[in-house]
Design a protein around this motif. Structure first.
Motif: not given
Length: 410
Positions: A6-7, A15-17, A62-64
């Motif tokens: 998810x961007x 943000x990259x999730x 998640x990683x963010x």
């Protein structure tokens, strides 16, 4: 969902999730460097309800990561066709990949996602992105001030203006508030009350520093004699460096206040968070443009002085190169300053024209002119000789003709 990234982009960062492995694979495949966004901090701000609970659960799993958008990395937003919301100013989308494929994230996926469709999550994610970006600028300026070895407090203390003197105290208060924020993960009313008047003092100091640079630019413009230009340009080397340091410190403190302000709005009026973030972003851009106009005007004056000096290097073989050197030092300093604040600028150094080069050029021109003169003289001489020969021939013929007529008469 597995193998989905998810961007979220706010124009300054991305943000990259997603799952930690997928996020890492995506970043590596795109050649992007990143830092932790800390989206896990949003869990306490999400609220209640089934959909919200799902979002909170997804946040925890998640990683963010946060990527600063540059000219190259900004192409990622275009590449994946992220959709921009006119209401939030955010561009969002989901990229779907295939397990084990580093370059598999190529499909833009339509449809709702729990994080990207939750207004509270988006607003807070945007807040964190703004704060991370501004914190990075704060760190950049700290490094900048250390690199140029500028003792900003000494510069401020040396001024008699009361506004500049207050900047030292304001800096201490803001740094204290930032420390408290880190410890309690937020900004309460007590902490905010300490810094809420700081922006006025900072703005007055910034305006004062910009006026000093404008005055120096006008002074450079008014000088026409090389000696005066050399003296003023040399003075500018140290003076400009000091005022750039003051401007950098002002911008650093303004960004720190904005970080505190976003946390305070989140705590007091969370429904206004997104609008307030957009307002701070617009105000920050205005400050950058104001600083850019003033500093670029100064560089233009310095470059003009260098051009004047180069044109007169034969008459002033020692002072002209000094003007150019000082001009280049100022331009280099401004360029570095712009880079730390994220201002795009181009710097073109004025090459010092050495006296011997100018003398050689003058010599070549003289020789060229002389050669043309010799050719002209030679041509004129030949033409004169031809004319003289012609006249001589005519005179000889005339004399001979008269002699023949005289003999005939006899």
């Amino acid at each position: 969902m597995a193998n989905e990234i998810q961007l979220i982009s706010d124009g300054d960062g991305l943000a990259v999730i997603g799952n930690a492995t997928d996020v890492e694979r995506f970043l590596v495949s795109e050649g992007l460097s990143s830092k932790d966004l800390g989206l896990q901090r949003l869990k306490s701000f999400v609220g209640t309800g089934a959909v919200v609970a799902q979002a909170g659960s997804e946040i925890a799993a998640n990683s963010t990561r946060w990527v600063q958008l540059t000219r190259d990395s900004a192409q990622i937003v275009k590449k994946y066709g992220l959709r921009e919301s006119s209401k939030t100013g955010l561009s969002t989308g989901v990229v779907k990949g295939h397990k084990g494929q580093i370059r598999g994230f190529v499909e833009f996926v339509k449809g709702p996602r729990s994080l990207l469709t939750n207004p509270a999550v988006l607003a807070n994610a945007a807040r964190l992105m703004s704060q991370v970006a501004m914190q990075q600028t704060v760190d950049e300026i700290t490094d900048y001030l250390a690199t140029i070895d500028a003792k900003v407090d000494d510069v401020l203390r040396a001024q008699k203006d009361a506004v500049l003197a207050r900047m030292i105290g304001v800096g201490f208060v803001i740094e204290e508030a930032m420390t408290i924020r880190e410890k309690r993960r937020g900004v309460d009313e007590v902490t905010w009350s300490k810094v809420q008047t700081a922006p006025t003092t900072i703005a007055e100091t910034q305006a004062y520093a910009l006026r000093q640079l404008d005055a120096l630019a006008e002074k450079m413009e008014s000088k026409t004699k090389i000696g005066d230009l050399a003296t003023t340009a040399k003075e500018a080397e140290s003076t400009v460096r000091e005022w750039l340091a003051v401007l950098a410190r002002c911008f650093q403190l303004q960004d720190a206040v904005a970080v505190l302000e976003l946390d305070r709005v989140l705590d007091a009026t969370p429904e206004e968070l997104n609008g307030h973030r957009l307002g701070l972003k617009a105000a920050r851009q205005d400050r950058l443009e104001h600083i850019s106009r003033s500093t670029e005007r100064l560089v233009a004056r310095m470059n003009a002085a260098a051009g004047t000096a180069n044109a007169k290097v034969l008459l002033h073989p020692s002072q002209s190169p000094a003007v150019v050197q000082s001009s280049n030092h100022v331009a280099t300093g401004v360029h570095d300053f712009h880079g730390r604040l994220g201002i795009e600028s181009g710097r073109q150094s004025s090459e010092t024209r050495r006296w011997v080069d100018a003398a050689a050029e003058a010599r070549d021109k003289a020789l060229e002119t002389g050669a043309k003169g010799v050719d002209a003289a030679r041509s004129l001489g030949n033409e004169t000789l031809d004319r003289a020969s012609s006249v001589k021939g005519k005179l000889s013929n005339g004399i001979a003709e008269r002699a023949r007529r005289r003999r005939g008469d006899e």
